[in-house]
Design a protein around this motif. Structure first.
Motif, PDB file in Angstrom:
ATOM      1  N   LYS A  23       0.668   7.279  -9.842  1.00 34.29           N
ATOM      2  CA  LYS A  23       0.973   5.900  -9.468  1.00 34.29           C
ATOM      3  C   LYS A  23       1.734   5.230 -10.610  1.00 34.29           C
ATOM      4  O   LYS A  23       1.239   5.138 -11.730  1.00 34.29           O
ATOM      5  CB  LYS A  23      -0.316   5.127  -9.187  1.00 34.29           C
ATOM      6  CG  LYS A  23      -0.106   3.700  -8.752  1.00 34.29           C
ATOM      7  CD  LYS A  23       0.658   3.626  -7.434  1.00 34.29           C
ATOM      8  CE  LYS A  23      -0.099   4.255  -6.281  1.00 34.29           C
ATOM      9  NZ  LYS A  23       0.630   4.214  -5.018  1.00 34.29           N
ATOM     10  N   VAL A  24       2.955   4.777 -10.310  1.00 34.05           N
ATOM     11  CA  VAL A  24       3.771   4.034 -11.270  1.00 34.05           C
ATOM     12  C   VAL A  24       3.697   2.565 -10.906  1.00 34.05           C
ATOM     13  O   VAL A  24       4.030   2.172  -9.775  1.00 34.05           O
ATOM     14  CB  VAL A  24       5.227   4.525 -11.269  1.00 34.05           C
ATOM     15  CG1 VAL A  24       6.070   3.685 -12.225  1.00 34.05           C
ATOM     16  CG2 VAL A  24       5.295   5.997 -11.658  1.00 34.05           C
ATOM     17  N   GLY A  32      -5.547   1.001 -10.084  1.00 31.89           N
ATOM     18  CA  GLY A  32      -4.766   1.361  -8.906  1.00 31.89           C
ATOM     19  C   GLY A  32      -5.354   2.540  -8.172  1.00 31.89           C
ATOM     20  O   GLY A  32      -6.040   3.384  -8.749  1.00 31.89           O
ATOM     21  N   GLY A  33      -5.072   2.609  -6.881  1.00 36.62           N
ATOM     22  CA  GLY A  33      -5.549   3.698  -6.046  1.00 36.62           C
ATOM     23  C   GLY A  33      -4.402   4.528  -5.518  1.00 36.62           C
ATOM     24  O   GLY A  33      -3.277   4.442  -5.993  1.00 36.62           O
ATOM     25  N   ASP A  34      -4.706   5.367  -4.518  1.00 36.84           N
ATOM     26  CA  ASP A  34      -3.702   6.198  -3.858  1.00 36.84           C
ATOM     27  C   ASP A  34      -2.998   7.117  -4.851  1.00 36.84           C
ATOM     28  O   ASP A  34      -1.796   7.305  -4.800  1.00 36.84           O
ATOM     29  CB  ASP A  34      -2.684   5.317  -3.130  1.00 36.84           C
ATOM     30  CG  ASP A  34      -1.907   6.061  -2.056  1.00 36.84           C
ATOM     31  OD1 ASP A  34      -2.476   6.978  -1.437  1.00 36.84           O
ATOM     32  OD2 ASP A  34      -0.726   5.729  -1.843  1.00 36.84           O
ATOM     33  N   ASN A  35      -3.764   7.683  -5.789  1.00 37.14           N
ATOM     34  CA  ASN A  35      -3.231   8.656  -6.730  1.00 37.14           C
ATOM     35  C   ASN A  35      -4.358   9.575  -7.161  1.00 37.14           C
ATOM     36  O   ASN A  35      -5.530   9.188  -7.134  1.00 37.14           O
ATOM     37  CB  ASN A  35      -2.606   7.971  -7.951  1.00 37.14           C
ATOM     38  CG  ASN A  35      -3.638   7.352  -8.868  1.00 37.14           C
ATOM     39  OD1 ASN A  35      -4.153   8.012  -9.778  1.00 37.14           O
ATOM     40  ND2 ASN A  35      -3.980   6.094  -8.629  1.00 37.14           N
ATOM     41  N   ILE A  36      -4.005  10.812  -7.563  1.00 36.60           N
ATOM     42  CA  ILE A  36      -5.026  11.748  -8.039  1.00 36.60           C
ATOM     43  C   ILE A  36      -4.715  12.295  -9.424  1.00 36.60           C
ATOM     44  O   ILE A  36      -5.562  12.954 -10.027  1.00 36.60           O
ATOM     45  CB  ILE A  36      -5.213  12.929  -7.054  1.00 36.60           C
ATOM     46  CG1 ILE A  36      -3.926  13.750  -6.922  1.00 36.60           C
ATOM     47  CG2 ILE A  36      -5.685  12.434  -5.691  1.00 36.60           C
ATOM     48  CD1 ILE A  36      -4.095  15.025  -6.110  1.00 36.60           C
ATOM     49  N   ALA A  37      -3.520  12.038  -9.957  1.00 34.21           N
ATOM     50  CA  ALA A  37      -3.145  12.586 -11.262  1.00 34.21           C
ATOM     51  C   ALA A  37      -3.263  11.570 -12.382  1.00 34.21           C
ATOM     52  O   ALA A  37      -3.570  11.937 -13.519  1.00 34.21           O
ATOM     53  CB  ALA A  37      -1.723  13.147 -11.222  1.00 34.21           C
ATOM     54  N   GLY A  38      -3.003  10.301 -12.085  1.00 36.16           N
ATOM     55  CA  GLY A  38      -3.054   9.288 -13.139  1.00 36.16           C
ATOM     56  C   GLY A  38      -2.128   8.131 -12.843  1.00 36.16           C
ATOM     57  O   GLY A  38      -1.514   8.044 -11.766  1.00 36.16           O
ATOM     58  N   VAL A  39      -2.021   7.235 -13.824  1.00 36.12           N
ATOM     59  CA  VAL A  39      -1.271   5.993 -13.659  1.00 36.12           C
ATOM     60  C   VAL A  39      -0.328   5.815 -14.842  1.00 36.12           C
ATOM     61  O   VAL A  39      -0.701   6.049 -15.998  1.00 36.12           O
ATOM     62  CB  VAL A  39      -2.222   4.779 -13.567  1.00 36.12           C
ATOM     63  CG1 VAL A  39      -1.440   3.477 -13.587  1.00 36.12           C
ATOM     64  CG2 VAL A  39      -3.078   4.864 -12.308  1.00 36.12           C
ATOM     65  N   LEU A  80     -10.315   5.976   2.266  1.00 31.92           N
ATOM     66  CA  LEU A  80     -10.399   6.600   0.957  1.00 31.92           C
ATOM     67  C   LEU A  80     -11.444   5.888   0.105  1.00 31.92           C
ATOM     68  O   LEU A  80     -11.481   4.652   0.077  1.00 31.92           O
ATOM     69  CB  LEU A  80      -9.048   6.553   0.247  1.00 31.92           C
ATOM     70  CG  LEU A  80      -7.808   6.971   1.051  1.00 31.92           C
ATOM     71  CD1 LEU A  80      -6.558   6.831   0.203  1.00 31.92           C
ATOM     72  CD2 LEU A  80      -7.945   8.393   1.584  1.00 31.92           C
ATOM     73  N   VAL A  81     -12.254   6.661  -0.588  1.00 30.79           N
ATOM     74  CA  VAL A  81     -13.248   6.105  -1.494  1.00 30.79           C
ATOM     75  C   VAL A  81     -13.040   6.722  -2.875  1.00 30.79           C
ATOM     76  O   VAL A  81     -13.194   7.936  -3.048  1.00 30.79           O
ATOM     77  CB  VAL A  81     -14.686   6.371  -1.008  1.00 30.79           C
ATOM     78  CG1 VAL A  81     -15.692   5.794  -2.014  1.00 30.79           C
ATOM     79  CG2 VAL A  81     -14.910   5.777   0.377  1.00 30.79           C
ATOM     80  N   ASP A  82     -12.643   5.893  -3.835  1.00 32.40           N
ATOM     81  CA  ASP A  82     -12.486   6.320  -5.227  1.00 32.40           C
ATOM     82  C   ASP A  82     -13.682   5.841  -6.033  1.00 32.40           C
ATOM     83  O   ASP A  82     -14.213   4.755  -5.794  1.00 32.40           O
ATOM     84  CB  ASP A  82     -11.216   5.723  -5.842  1.00 32.40           C
ATOM     85  CG  ASP A  82      -9.946   6.353  -5.308  1.00 32.40           C
ATOM     86  OD1 ASP A  82     -10.044   7.195  -4.393  1.00 32.40           O
ATOM     87  OD2 ASP A  82      -8.867   5.987  -5.795  1.00 32.40           O
ATOM     88  N   ALA A  83     -14.088   6.650  -7.001  1.00 36.44           N
ATOM     89  CA  ALA A  83     -15.183   6.256  -7.889  1.00 36.44           C
ATOM     90  C   ALA A  83     -14.944   6.851  -9.265  1.00 36.44           C
ATOM     91  O   ALA A  83     -14.487   7.995  -9.382  1.00 36.44           O
ATOM     92  CB  ALA A  83     -16.532   6.717  -7.341  1.00 36.44           C
ATOM     93  N   THR A  84     -15.242   6.068 -10.291  1.00 34.67           N
ATOM     94  CA  THR A  84     -15.104   6.523 -11.672  1.00 34.67           C
ATOM     95  C   THR A  84     -16.370   6.184 -12.448  1.00 34.67           C
ATOM     96  O   THR A  84     -16.906   5.079 -12.326  1.00 34.67           O
ATOM     97  CB  THR A  84     -13.898   5.853 -12.362  1.00 34.67           C
ATOM     98  OG1 THR A  84     -12.698   6.191 -11.664  1.00 34.67           O
ATOM     99  CG2 THR A  84     -13.772   6.318 -13.805  1.00 34.67           C
ATOM    100  N   ASN A 103      -8.289   9.752  -4.540  1.00 29.82           N
ATOM    101  CA  ASN A 103      -7.715  10.152  -3.249  1.00 29.82           C
ATOM    102  C   ASN A 103      -6.262   9.711  -3.149  1.00 29.82           C
ATOM    103  O   ASN A 103      -5.870   8.702  -3.727  1.00 29.82           O
ATOM    104  CB  ASN A 103      -8.491   9.512  -2.102  1.00 29.82           C
ATOM    105  CG  ASN A 103      -9.932   9.954  -2.043  1.00 29.82           C
ATOM    106  OD1 ASN A 103     -10.274  10.925  -1.390  1.00 29.82           O
ATOM    107  ND2 ASN A 103     -10.807   9.224  -2.737  1.00 29.82           N
ATOM    108  N   ARG A 104      -5.491  10.473  -2.381  1.00 30.87           N
ATOM    109  CA  ARG A 104      -4.116  10.085  -2.043  1.00 30.87           C
ATOM    110  C   ARG A 104      -3.838  10.466  -0.594  1.00 30.87           C
ATOM    111  O   ARG A 104      -4.021  11.623  -0.200  1.00 30.87           O
ATOM    112  CB  ARG A 104      -3.097  10.774  -2.946  1.00 30.87           C
ATOM    113  CG  ARG A 104      -1.647  10.364  -2.632  1.00 30.87           C
ATOM    114  CD  ARG A 104      -0.632  11.188  -3.391  1.00 30.87           C
ATOM    115  NE  ARG A 104      -0.488  12.530  -2.880  1.00 30.87           N
ATOM    116  CZ  ARG A 104       0.442  12.912  -1.985  1.00 30.87           C
ATOM    117  NH1 ARG A 104       1.282  12.030  -1.482  1.00 30.87           N
ATOM    118  NH2 ARG A 104       0.510  14.169  -1.602  1.00 30.87           N
TER     119      ARG A 104
END
Length: 702
Positions: free
Chosen positions: A81-82, A124-131, A424-428, A449-450
């Motif tokens: 995500k950029v 941010g969401g909709d990414n799995i590699a990083g920001v 999508l459910v993201d958790a950290t 998740n993406r």
């Protein structure tokens, strides 16, 4: 010359090995902020951001001169995500020729932030590699009541390889309540030469970016507005069948911040960007006739509420709540070519009224759970909806007595249920333990998740011509989408150990990671074709599919500083080493994984002079994706040298990149379709890197 290369390679290994046995780190307050942040003035760089972001651990998949795609932890493109001043932009092209990073030039960026793997959900969401988070707005106020001139600059650079010209300009006016800032950039280049002195076809381009920021504030609030414009009249893509023949973009971005009476802060973002993009052919270095047109619009808003510090028993916690909405619309059609039996009489409608809408809410907190412990925890829930209207091929007629596979595919696509929804459910959960003032340890786990992009879901053509127009992988193959693709879900584990010297003379960090990706979007072979008569000119047609995959790797960084040695004010050694491994659950290698990469940089500061020598060693790439016909590449070393002189309002730069004129093929460069088409090669060889270039730059501040 070979002995020189061997010595360079051995030196890189020795210095990096030395780094492993010493130690350093840059401590941070939040556990997930295992990042490097670089703030720089406009004169520090021109052109694209690849040099700065490479120093922060980002690799790049080669594309056009201003459109390289970032790669983090072995994953590229939309998996990263950029974010630019809070705005999340989308590549509006079947080949991702206009990715988000192409809309800013290095001199326009105030700071960069790279967070790999364990990103807080607020990032941010909709990414799995990083920001990758960029700050471009320059809202800087003065002490005077009246709006007045503050400063400006002009900067220019020339690079001999490719006869490349770069220029930038900036101007700033401000008062105690108003700030007006303009940043502009222009660059133009012919095709560059490789280390053997041969032209690397179709690497020419021209680009300009403009950004105007206006800001107002009072004692409790600040409102900033940014207007952006981009014009790229042409950009060659050696590893694509098409080139960019025009890209026009206009954007408006608003940011509002208000300090609340309760002690918290409200931050709001509104973003709009319109893109008109065309592909075709413009250069005899890769001739052809075929227009393609894409029109797209990004609209979004974000509301972030930063609560005042909460006391939970003996511990304090900072909480951020957020709501975000994103709406992306795209039309992709290929006008009919007059007089062509195959590309007419109708326009080919690739994506008709494509829609991708996301709505998200999140809660994120940083909590001091003990004297030496900080815990980051967050959850993010997103609903993603995609859809597209009916499509059509160029015609319904058989092609030279053969069935019209595109017509059949269009009928099946139009009869399918094209609307898809994903939840999508993201958790950290990450923690940082400060062992002592010189050491810290960070551990974390994240679920990210993406959802599939529009081209992964709705690219429907099955013929050779149609499929080879789809895909940002630069491999010469053709691609077909799949409507029922599932979202990618990555579970990432990461640890970082950091240490530094009490006197700040050396620093060291090491970070291993492991990612398990369920429903990773890859591709399987469904057909073949041949661009020539040799086995080496054969290519595949692949369809997007979900598989399970794992990626793992480790990176290490080391810095050492000396002062007042050999007559210099300061010496500084910086080195890094990075290795990534990726494969499907079946054991098949993932595409475009960067091999072991080692970078060593030695700089010297002496009065107004600063001199830097940089060595990069990249190991051979021998793990390749057979289904995509990925090439192996040899190991190589590149040496760069640069000297800067700064005094009063002037800065002069002189440098030589690829000092030893090393010939190499880029492991993430994709194949040179331009060279194969021109008959320079028997098959599809990887795009060669740039040879030696003598560069000169000057900057004046007023």
């Amino acid at each position: 010359m070979q002995s020189t290369f061997k010595m360079t390679r051995i030196t890189a290994y020795l210095i990096s090995a030395l780094a492993i046995f010493n130690s350093s780190a840059q401590t941070t307050d939040a556990p997930t902020e295992v990042i490097k942040i670089k703030g720089h003035e406009p004169h520090d760089a021109l052109g694209n951001l690849s040099r700065q972001l490479s120093e922060q651990g980002v690799d790049f998949s080669a594309a056009g001169g201003v459109s390289a795609l970032p790669v983090m932890n072995g994953m590229m493109g939309d998996r990263i995500k950029v974010i630019i001043d809070g705005a999340e932009l989308t590549a509006a092209c079947a080949n991702q020729m206009n990715p988000p990073l192409s809309y800013v030039s290095a001199n326009q960026v105030k700071s960069t932030q790279v967070i790999a793997g364990l990103t807080p959900v607020r990032s941010g969401g909709d990414n799995i590699a990083g920001v990758i988070n960029l700050q471009q707005m320059r809202a800087q106020f003065a002490d005077t009541e009246s709006l007045s001139w503050q400063r400006g600059y002009v900067v220019g650079e020339y690079q001999s390889n490719g006869d490349q010209w770069l220029a930038g300009i900036g101007a700033h006016w401000a008062s105690d309540t108003w700030s007006i800032d303009y940043q502009g950039a222009y660059e133009q280049s012919k095709s560059y030469d490789d280390g053997n002195g041969d032209k690397v076809l179709d690497t020419l381009y021209e680009s300009q970016n403009h950004a105007l920021t206006m800001a107002w504030r009072d004692s409790q609030q600040q409102l900033s507005t940014k207007i952006t414009a981009q014009m790229i009249p042409y950009q060659g893509f050696p590893n694509q069948y098409m080139d960019m023949t025009d890209n026009q973009s206009l954007g408006a971005h608003i940011q509002y911040q208000r300090e609340l009476a309760t002690g918290g802060q409200l931050t709001g973002y509104v973003n709009w960007q319109s893109v008109e993009h065309e592909m075709g052919f413009f250069s005899p270095e890769k001739p052809g006739m075929m227009p393609m047109v894409t029109d797209a619009t990004d609209r979004s808003y974000k509301l972030h509420w930063h609560l005042p510090t909460q006391q939970i028993g003996a511990y304090s916690s900072q909480i951020t709540l957020g709501h975000e909405l994103f709406d992306y619309q795209l039309d992709d059609y290929w006008p009919a070519l007059a007089g062509s039996m195959m590309m007419g009489p109708n326009p080919y409608i690739n994506i008709n009224n494509g829609q991708r809408q996301r709505i998200a809410v999140f809660a994120d907190s940083d909590t001091d759970i003990a004297d030496n412990w900080v815990l980051n925890a967050g959850i993010r829930i997103e609903h993603v909806r995609t859809d597209a209207d009916e499509v059509q091929p160029y015609n319904d007629s058989p092609m030279m007595g053969m069935p019209n596979v595109d017509a059949t595919a269009a009928t099946a696509f139009n009869q399918a249920d094209r609307e898809q929804t994903d939840n999508l459910v993201d958790a950290t959960l990450a923690t940082k333990y400060t062992i002592d003032p010189q050491q810290s340890l960070e551990l974390g786990i994240a679920r990210k998740n993406r959802a599939p992009n529009l081209y992964e879901r709705y690219s429907w053509g099955r013929g050779v011509m149609a499929t080879t127009m789809i895909g940002w992988f630069g491999d010469g193959n053709g691609y077909v989408g799949r409507i029922d693709l599932q979202p990618e879900t990555a579970t990432t584990l990461k640890a970082t150990y950091q240490r530094d010297d009490a006197n700040n003379t050396w620093q060291f960090s090491v970070s291993p990671f492991y990612s398990r990706v369920d429903d990773y979007i890859d591709a399987n072979v469904i057909d073949t074709f041949n661009r020539g008569t040799q086995p080496s000119t054969a290519r595949n047609i692949l369809q997007m599919t979900n598989v399970d995959a794992t990626l793992k790797g480790i990176s290490a960084h080391y810095t050492y500083r000396w002062t007042q040695v050999l007559g210099a004010d300061e010496w500084q050694l910086r080195s890094s080493a990075k290795y990534t491994h990726g494969e499907q659950a079946s054991g098949r290698e993932l595409y475009q994984i960067q091999p072991l990469t080692i970078r060593v940089e030695l700089s010297q500061q002496w009065g107004h002079w600063r001199q830097t020598v940089r060595v990069e060693h990249v190991e051979q790439k021998d793990r390749v994706d057979q289904q995509r016909l990925e090439n192996r590449t040899d190991a190589y070393q590149v040496v760069d040298w640069q000297v800067n002189y700064t005094r009063a309002n002037w800065q002069l730069n002189l440098g030589i990149t690829n000092l030893l004129d090393e010939f190499y093929r880029q492991p993430l460069g994709g194949v040179s379709i331009a060279a194969q088409k021109a008959g320079q090669t028997q098959g599809f060889e990887n795009v060669a890197g740039a040879g030696r270039s003598i560069n000169f730059g000057v900057r004046y501040t007023f």
